[in-house]
Design an enzyme around this catalytic site. Structure first.
Site, mmCIF file in Angstrom:
data_model
loop_
_atom_site.group_PDB
_atom_site.id
_atom_site.type_symbol
_atom_site.label_atom_id
_atom_site.label_comp_id
_atom_site.label_asym_id
_atom_site.label_seq_id
_atom_site.Cartn_x
_atom_site.Cartn_y
_atom_site.Cartn_z
ATOM 1 C CE LYS A 1 -3.837 -2.284 2.379
ATOM 2 N NZ LYS A 1 -4.856 -2.157 3.443
ATOM 3 C CE1 TYR B 1 -9.279 -3.017 0.264
ATOM 4 C CE2 TYR B 1 -8.357 -1.020 -0.683
ATOM 5 C CZ TYR B 1 -8.200 -2.206 0.030
ATOM 6 O OH TYR B 1 -6.954 -2.567 0.497
ATOM 7 C CG ASN C 1 -3.473 -2.682 6.801
ATOM 8 O OD1 ASN C 1 -3.328 -2.218 5.677
ATOM 9 N ND2 ASN C 1 -4.475 -3.478 7.112
ATOM 10 C CG HIS D 1 -5.382 -6.077 -0.079
ATOM 11 N ND1 HIS D 1 -6.537 -6.101 0.665
ATOM 12 C CD2 HIS D 1 -5.604 -6.865 -1.163
ATOM 13 C CE1 HIS D 1 -7.427 -6.877 0.043
ATOM 14 N NE2 HIS D 1 -6.886 -7.339 -1.078
ATOM 15 C CD GLU E 1 -8.703 -8.739 -3.622
ATOM 16 O OE1 GLU E 1 -9.526 -8.204 -2.859
ATOM 17 O OE2 GLU E 1 -7.598 -9.187 -3.240
HETATM 18 P P1 CMP Z 1 -7.241 -4.667 3.807
HETATM 19 O O1 CMP Z 1 -6.766 -6.016 4.149
HETATM 20 O O2 CMP Z 1 -6.712 -4.022 2.580
HETATM 21 O O3 CMP Z 1 -8.852 -4.678 3.699
HETATM 22 C C1 CMP Z 1 -9.634 -3.531 3.928
HETATM 23 C C2 CMP Z 1 -8.865 -2.388 4.489
HETATM 24 O O4 CMP Z 1 -9.637 -1.391 5.144
HETATM 25 C C3 CMP Z 1 -7.938 -2.889 5.587
HETATM 26 O O5 CMP Z 1 -6.916 -3.680 5.050
HETATM 27 C C4 CMP Z 1 -7.505 -1.572 6.227
HETATM 28 O O6 CMP Z 1 -6.503 -0.928 5.469
HETATM 29 C C5 CMP Z 1 -8.783 -0.736 6.091
HETATM 30 N N1 CMP Z 1 -9.514 -0.522 7.341
HETATM 31 C C6 CMP Z 1 -9.643 0.651 7.977
HETATM 32 N N2 CMP Z 1 -10.376 0.542 9.069
HETATM 33 C C7 CMP Z 1 -10.737 -0.738 9.167
HETATM 34 C C8 CMP Z 1 -11.516 -1.472 10.113
HETATM 35 N N3 CMP Z 1 -12.073 -0.913 11.168
HETATM 36 N N4 CMP Z 1 -11.670 -2.794 9.884
HETATM 37 C C9 CMP Z 1 -11.124 -3.385 8.794
HETATM 38 N N5 CMP Z 1 -10.390 -2.728 7.867
HETATM 39 C C10 CMP Z 1 -10.190 -1.408 8.061
#
Ligand code: CMP
Length: 139
Positions: free
Chosen positions: A9, A49, A112, A115, A126
């Protein structure tokens, strides 16, 4: 053999963690069979998303995902969907196991670093979102 999509990311790219993430994949026997750097438009990020469009974090997430370039990759290996999810750690870095990418580098639940697809169906959709057939290599 299984395939999955991984994305480094914008926070991972801007913090110079591309090599660190790839090193962990390769050290764990995962093959990268497609890779590029792209900067998504808002429309792209919203489409990628779409499954989260009703969630309160949707706008913030899509804004974050277009804040800089990202590195999508296709990973190949035995049980690679699960293996990649284990290497990433829990979405919330505070709950992620020691030694995982998110535990080591994430700064909040949204930023984070990586993904990873969560099922074979999601992985297929995806991978097709980012790569066409001649960008996916036999190795
Ligand atoms: P990802 O695995 O890419 O899937 C959805 C993304 O939403 C997640 O990682 C985070 O980057 C983001 N996100 C932000 N807030 C939340 C939350 N409360 N719960 C889950 N995903 C979140």
């Amino acid at each position: 053999m299984e395939r999955t999509l991984s994305i480094i990311k914008p926070d991972g790219v801007s913090r110079g963690l591309i090599g660190e993430v790839i090193k962990r994949f390769e050290a764990n026997g995962i093959k990268i069979i497609a890779m590029k750097m792209v900067h998504l438009t808002l429309k792209d990020a919203q489409a990628f998303y779409a499954v989260h469009k009703e969630r309160p974090f949707f706008n913030s997430l899509t804004d974050f995902m277009i804040s800089g370039p990202i590195v999508p990759m296709i990973l190949e290996g035995e049980n690679v969907i699960e293996k990649n999810r284990t290497l990433m750690g829990a979405t919330n870095f505070k709950e992620a196991a020691e030694g995982t990418i998110r535990r080591d580098f994430a700064t909040d639940i949204e930023k984070n670093i990586v993904h990873g697809s969560d099922s074979p169906e999601t992985a297929a959709a995806e991978m097709a979102f980012f790569f066409n057939h001649f960008e996916i290599n036999q190795r």
